[in-house]
Scaffold this active site. Structure first.
Site, short mmCIF file in Angstrom:
data_model
loop_
_atom_site.label_atom_id
_atom_site.label_comp_id
_atom_site.label_asym_id
_atom_site.label_seq_id
_atom_site.Cartn_x
_atom_site.Cartn_y
_atom_site.Cartn_z
N GLU A 134 -9.60 6.21 3.22
CA GLU A 134 -10.43 5.13 3.72
C GLU A 134 -9.52 3.94 3.95
O GLU A 134 -8.47 3.83 3.32
CB GLU A 134 -11.52 4.78 2.70
CG GLU A 134 -11.11 3.80 1.59
CD GLU A 134 -10.05 4.35 0.64
OE1 GLU A 134 -9.91 5.58 0.54
OE2 GLU A 134 -9.34 3.53 0.01
N LYS B 159 0.81 -1.22 0.00
CA LYS B 159 0.00 0.00 0.00
C LYS B 159 0.84 1.27 0.00
O LYS B 159 0.46 2.29 -0.56
CB LYS B 159 -0.93 0.01 1.22
CG LYS B 159 -1.97 -1.10 1.22
CD LYS B 159 -3.12 -0.79 0.32
CE LYS B 159 -4.14 -1.92 0.27
NZ LYS B 159 -5.17 -1.70 -0.76
N SER C 111 1.71 -9.55 -1.01
CA SER C 111 1.36 -8.13 -0.87
C SER C 111 1.56 -7.58 0.53
O SER C 111 1.74 -6.38 0.69
CB SER C 111 -0.09 -7.92 -1.32
OG SER C 111 -0.98 -8.71 -0.55
C1 LIG Z 1 -1.67 -6.93 2.39
C2 LIG Z 1 -2.82 -6.55 1.55
N1 LIG Z 1 -2.97 -7.15 0.37
C3 LIG Z 1 -4.02 -6.84 -0.44
C4 LIG Z 1 -4.97 -5.92 -0.07
C5 LIG Z 1 -6.13 -5.67 -0.99
O1 LIG Z 1 -6.06 -4.48 -1.70
P1 LIG Z 1 -5.70 -4.45 -3.23
O2 LIG Z 1 -6.58 -5.41 -3.93
O3 LIG Z 1 -5.96 -3.04 -3.64
O4 LIG Z 1 -4.27 -4.81 -3.39
C6 LIG Z 1 -4.84 -5.25 1.16
C7 LIG Z 1 -5.83 -4.25 1.59
O5 LIG Z 1 -5.91 -3.81 2.68
C8 LIG Z 1 -3.73 -5.58 1.97
O6 LIG Z 1 -3.57 -4.99 3.17
#
Ligand SMILES: Cc1ncc(COP(=O)(O)O)c(C=O)c1O
Lengths: 268, 407
Positions: free
Chosen positions: B119, B97, B386
């Site tokens: 948000e 993020k 992620s």
């Molecule tokens: C570690 C992590 N991966 C994925 C997401 C999902 O968001 P996005 O689909 O925008 O990557 C989040 C959202 O809070 C997250 O904290």
């Protein structure tokens, strides 16, 4: 001439200002909504904006959000809203009704079906808060074909070019959002509104209604003097919310709220 | 289907449309600000000062490039394609993020806005925003659904320590979508001095494009690292999809490479057939919410449905419009895994590789666990790791019926 145009033209000829109350359909229930519409007319409403409840009313403040939540909790669907209008038309064929809401419920029914059903029910115009003219190309022909007026919002920051473009797509009236914020926000500055409305008039021939932030008779009068019509929503919806039982006490309360707005508009 | 360079360049078009999706569906008061933001962003993304600052922040503050790690044991246990992890969990604040918040907070600074709002669902975007706000001396307010405040208590505390005000949103379903409604309301009201830092590739144009551009550093690095380490592009990419920012960040630089298969993994909750999930691409239909046209979870009357996922960050009824387009043209495969499968993925990666993923990320792991055995050992998969799982300790412990002491 559409019912909206007829009504606003007649008011203009009489040098009177339009009073447009907003209520959320289905709050507290659809039967009560029908009675509220009639009693608003009896108290001096010239046109009614009927809110179509939506789960995510992102342009609305807490008062109208809660009203949407109550209406949806009661199971009020867009079909039910159209049914309310159809029943309203059984006894009132003169007061224009504009549906106000968000695009998604309209899209879910389909533009063509929605336009057809709305026109059949006796709706005169539609205002979708999250549909700017740039995205309206697909919608406009369906609404036009059914003789429905499409009403757009103009904000303090709308460019001249966009106001002209709205003029091309819209009919009935334009709705000037008098402040930056959501519905039910703080009150407004009549001087600034006057200047802005004068400017809007140079760019479009349509009547100009002003709303957002009109909470009392004094403001209603002041804004009425510089526009063609005023739109009053949150204070009315708030009043309805405080009378969940509906019935006489609600109608008395609404009357004592709306009458002074009418009187103030009629006082030169 | 094969995408040409031109198609990729033209997405979005001048009005923010990805095929039939995207656009700018907002109330009139925001239009002027969005137009201004778009033109300023288009100018700044070519501006050498802005880019130099963005890149040095990514290097020295976020810790980029993040490693591409070969998950050796997991690969041999599964006995198929070799699995690589793009370690976004090692970014400062623990998730991808921050790549985006660094970019948007810099924009806020360059545009002279003293206040930022955001948000958040899992709280990762909120933490990332509060972090960069602290560093740049910006006032910061975070909107978070009341339900998420409860399940992500650690992150709420982190945001407060960082000096942000956190508002628990009680409206609607009290999750991410309602937090976004409330942030939009704040923005409409305070648009003169406030920059809205949207946390994923959703919202009105130019946000989906802007957030994608900031997150694409993930895919650009991955591409180079694959070529360096393997001398070849990967055969498949796997990423979880909430709003879709980590997925598009990984996918975008590979869209033109026909040989690279892509899997976006949505939250299947209790199972798609249960209706209790957060998988609009797998089980929704197109509609309009939060400023763009995209696949949504909604009822027959167009009311947005409540969602369910074990992971707060995937608990959203919409998805970025670019994903809707990529689904329709068949470039990316969108699939889903259930809460239980994701939990298994979480435990498996923790036990076998000593890497504890966020529950969002665990969805991508779970899909890769199914995919790898169907591929050959000379093939490779990159999973976007992620985020890390620290924030989810309470949730996982609760599932194990354990009270974590000290709180
Ligand atoms: C570690 C992590 N991966 C994925 C997401 C999902 O968001 P996005 O689909 O925008 O990557 C989040 C959202 O809070 C997250 O904290």
């Amino acid at each position: 001439m559409s019912r909206i145009e007829q009504r606003l033209t007649a008011l203009g000829e009489q040098r009177r200002k339009g009073l447009i109350p907003y209520i959320t359909a289905g709050d507290p229930n659809t039967g009560e909504t029908l009675r509220i519409m009639h009693s608003l007319v009896a108290s001096g409403a010239d046109l009614i904006e009927l809110g179509v409840p939506f789960s995510d009313p992102m342009a609305d403040g807490p008062v109208i959000q809660r009203a949407c939540e109550r209406a949806l909790a009661n199971g009020c669907t867009s079909r039910d809203v159209l049914e309310v209008v159809r029943r309203f038309r059984e006894t009132d064929t003169e007061t224009p009704v504009v549906l106000m809401g968000y695009l998604n419920p309209v899209e879910a029914m389909g533009y063509e079906a929605f336009a057809e059903n709305a026109a059949q029910a006796g709706v005169d115009g539609v205002l979708m808060v999250d549909l700017p003219p740039e995205e309206a190309g697909e919608v406009v022909p369906w609404f036009r074909a059914q003789g429905l007026d499409l009403i757009f919002l103009i904000s303090p920051t709308t460019s001249d070019e966009r106001i002209r473009r709205m003029g091309e797509h819209s009919s009935g009236y334009v709705y000037y959002v008098s402040l930056k914020g959501v519905t039910g926000s703080a009150s407004i500055d009549a001087g600034a509104v006057e200047e802005r409305v004068a400017h809007i008039r140079e760019l479009t021939e349509l009547p100009v209604g002003v709303g957002f932030g009109i909470r009392d008779a004094e403001t209603a009068g002041a804004i009425g003097r510089v526009s063609d019509a005023i739109i009053v929503g949150s204070v009315i919806v708030d009043c309805i919310g405080r009378h969940p039982e509906g019935g006489d006490s609600l109608h008395q309360a609404l009357k004592s709220l709306v009458k002074p707005l009418r009187d103030s508009l009629d006082t030169p | 289907m094969k995408l040409t360079e031109q198609q990729i360049k033209d997405s979005p078009d001048a009005r923010g449309h990805f095929g039939a999706y995207g656009g700018r569906f907002v109330s009139e008061t925001l239009i002027d600000s969005l137009e201004h933001l778009e033109s300023e962003y288009r100018r700044l993304r070519e501006d050498p000062d802005f880019l130099a600052r963005f890149n040095s922040d990514l290097a020295d503050y976020v810790g980029r490039p993040t490693p591409l790690y070969h998950a050796d044991r997991l690969s041999s246990e599964l006995g198929g394609a070799s699995i690589w992890l793009k370690r976004e969990d090692l970014c400062h604040t623990g998730a991808h993020k921050v790549n985006n918040t660094i970019g948007q907070a810099l924009l806020a600074k360059f545009l002279g806005k003293p206040r930022v709002i955001a948000e958040t669902g899992a709280g990762q975007h909120g933490v990332a925003t509060a972090t960069v706000a602290a560093r740049l001396g910006l006032k910061c307010k975070i909107y978070m659904g009341a339900e998420d405040v409860r399940r992500q208590a650690v992150n709420v505390y982190r945001m407060k320590l960082l000096g942000a005000e956190v508002e628990a949103v009680e409206g609607g379903t009290r999750t991410l979508k309602d937090a976004m409604n409330e942030a939009l309301r704040d923005w409409v009201t305070n648009v003169d001095d406030t920059f809205y830092i949207i946390g994923t590739v959703a919202g009105p144009h130019p946000y989906p494009m802007m957030v994608r551009d900031f997150q694409s550093v993930i895919g650009r690095e991955t591409r180079q690292q694959c070529l360096e380490k393997n001398g070849a592009l990967p055969d498949a990419l796997v990423a979880c999809v909430g709003g879709g920012s980590n997925a598009i960040g990984l996918f975008h630089p590979f869209l033109g490479d026909e040989s690279v298969a892509m899997y976006g993994v949505e939250a299947g909750g209790y199972g798609i057939e249960s209706g209790q999930h957060a998988a609009p691409l797998s089980a929704g239909r197109p509609g309009v919410l939060h400023g763009n046209r995209t696949y949504l979870m909604e009822d027959e009357y167009g009311q947005i449905s409540g969602t369910h996922s074990v992971s707060a960050g995937l608990d959203y009824p919409g998805v970025g419009p670019e994903h809707s387009w990529l689904k329709d043209i068949g470039r990316v495969n969108y699939v889903s895994v259930t809460d239980d499968e994701a939990m298994d993925g979480f435990r498996r990666l923790t036990a076998v590789e000593g890497i504890m993923p966020a529950l969002e990320t665990a969805h991508a792991i779970a899909w890769a666990i199914k995919l790898a055995p169907q591929m050959r050992p000379d093939q490779s998969i990159v999973i976007n790791l992620s985020g890390r799982g620290d924030k989810d300790m309470d949730t996982v412990a609760r599932m194990d019926n354990i009270e974590v002491e000290g709180r």
